[in-house]
Design an enzyme around this catalytic site. Structure first.
Site, PDB file in Angstrom:
ATOM      1  N   THR A 110       0.897  -1.201   0.057  1.00  0.00           N
ATOM      2  CA  THR A 110       0.009  -0.057  -0.018  1.00  0.00           C
ATOM      3  C   THR A 110       0.792   1.358   0.062  1.00  0.00           C
ATOM      4  O   THR A 110       1.652   1.508   0.948  1.00  0.00           O
ATOM      5  CB  THR A 110      -0.845  -0.060   1.259  1.00  0.00           C
ATOM      6  OG1 THR A 110      -1.715  -1.168   1.159  1.00  0.00           O
ATOM      7  CG2 THR A 110      -1.737   1.179   1.137  1.00  0.00           C
ATOM      8  N   LYS A 137      -7.729   1.390  -2.975  1.00  0.00           N
ATOM      9  CA  LYS A 137      -7.607   0.948  -1.792  1.00  0.00           C
ATOM     10  C   LYS A 137      -7.574   1.981  -0.878  1.00  0.00           C
ATOM     11  O   LYS A 137      -8.334   2.080   0.386  1.00  0.00           O
ATOM     12  CB  LYS A 137      -5.890   0.510  -1.939  1.00  0.00           C
ATOM     13  CG  LYS A 137      -5.563   0.355  -0.681  1.00  0.00           C
ATOM     14  CD  LYS A 137      -5.583  -1.214   0.250  1.00  0.00           C
ATOM     15  CE  LYS A 137      -5.217  -1.198   1.701  1.00  0.00           C
ATOM     16  NZ  LYS A 137      -5.602  -2.218   2.400  1.00  0.00           N
TER      17      LYS A 137
END
Ligand code: NAD
Length: 290
Positions: free
Chosen positions: A87, A162
């Site tokens: 991420t 995300k």
């Protein structure tokens, strides 16, 4: 398939182990973490990447990803796929994809949702950005490591999906916790509160699947003294990324900003470090309006 895997920590370790269990040949590199059984230890990131059809990275942040990309892109074979599952900020994801494509590689940014449990059980969700061709090449690997892979569009869109998802999650968790704390002060029993909200318009994943009140609703980290689960620090990381992205594109995200500020205070000065992100409930319990 010959796969290079860089970053074998809490998430990368079990993901690589699942690829080995499915019969793939995996060469791994990590600065500190041990190699899972069946993963061949490489001496450097470049060595893990050399000759691989797909290189997967699972690293802490965008700065480290960029440094690793500088090392592995020149070592990779033309036509191979660079799949980053960390991420990171959208800007780093797009920069690394451009660098890879300029060197004749295919690139996918594919952050995951599902945590360490999902990584271990092979039930992660992948949200991917990149070309159709790149996605098609790595989709069979996502099917081994996860239960769902969504192609979200061009490079960076996986990271965009995300951080938007986790911005909603941070905001709904805070809303759920502050409502439980308000209900307490109004003399409303937590079980009654759960029974109503979980079947009414206030329901959410935070309330129904990850209930932040101990002994109520779904079994969750609240039932285990708020041990993570999904740590408050990781939620703060994702909320910071969503604010960074919102600033870059001039998007008005007042609730995301408020959530970032609350998790920042929680982690940095209110004892939230090392706690699950649902430990916002005991935080609110202790406080008044002042
Ligand atoms: P982690 O810290 O356990 O693993 C990261 C690994 O990268 C470590 O083992 C570290 O030694 C290694 N590393 C750092 N720099 C390196 C380098 N230059 N070369 C090689 N290895 C290097 O973190 P994690 O929990 O596995 O998370 C990895 C990524 O997945 C993060 O971006 C995180 O935000 C994301 N993520 C985590 C979760 C979760 O629940 N843990 C859930 C979804 C997404």
């Amino acid at each position: 398939m010959k796969i290079g895997f860089i970053g074998l920590g809490n998430m990368g370790g079990p993901m690589a182990a699942n690829l080995v269990a499915a019969g793939h040949e995996v060469a791994g590199f990590d600065l500190a973490a041990p190699m899972p059984e069946g993963v061949t230890k490489a001496g450097s990131a470049a060595e893990a990447a050399r000759g691989a059809e797909v290189v997967i990275t699972m690293l802490p942040n965008g700065k480290i990803l960029r440094a690793v990309a500088d090392e592995i892109v020149p070592a990779m074979d033309k036509g191979a796929v660079f799949a980053d599952c960390s991420t990171v900020d959208v800007e780093s994801a797009r920069a690394v994809a451009d660098q890879a494509m300029a060197a004749g590689l295919l690139a996918v940014d594919a952050p995951v949702s599902g945590g360490v449990g999902g990584a271990t059980n092979g039930t992660l969700t992948f949200m991917a950005g990149g070309s159709e061709e790149a996605f098609a090449k790595v989709e069979p690997l996502f099917d081994i490591m996860g239960q769902k892979a969504v192609h979200c569009g061009p490079s960076g869109n996986g990271q965009a999906a995300k951080i938007c998802n986790n911005m909603i999650l941070g905001v709904t968790m805070i809303a759920t916790c502050e409502a439980f704390a308000l209900a307490d002060k109004l003399g409303l029993d937590r079980q009654a509160m759960y029974d109503v909200v979980s079947t009414s318009s206030g329901y959410s994943w935070s309330m129904n699947a990850y209930t932040p009140a101990p002994g109520i609703g779904a079994t969750s980290p609240a039932d285990n003294d708020y041990k993570p689960g999904f740590a408050a620090e990781l939620m703060l990381k994702d909320l910071r990324l969503s604010q960074q992205a919102a600033e870059a594109v001039d998007a008005d995200t007042p609730m995301g900003l408020a959530a970032r500020n609350l998790y920042e205070a929680f982690v940095e000065s209110e004892g939230g470090t090392g706690k699950d992100f649902s430990a916002m409930l005991p935080r609110f319990e202790k406080r008044g309006r002042g």
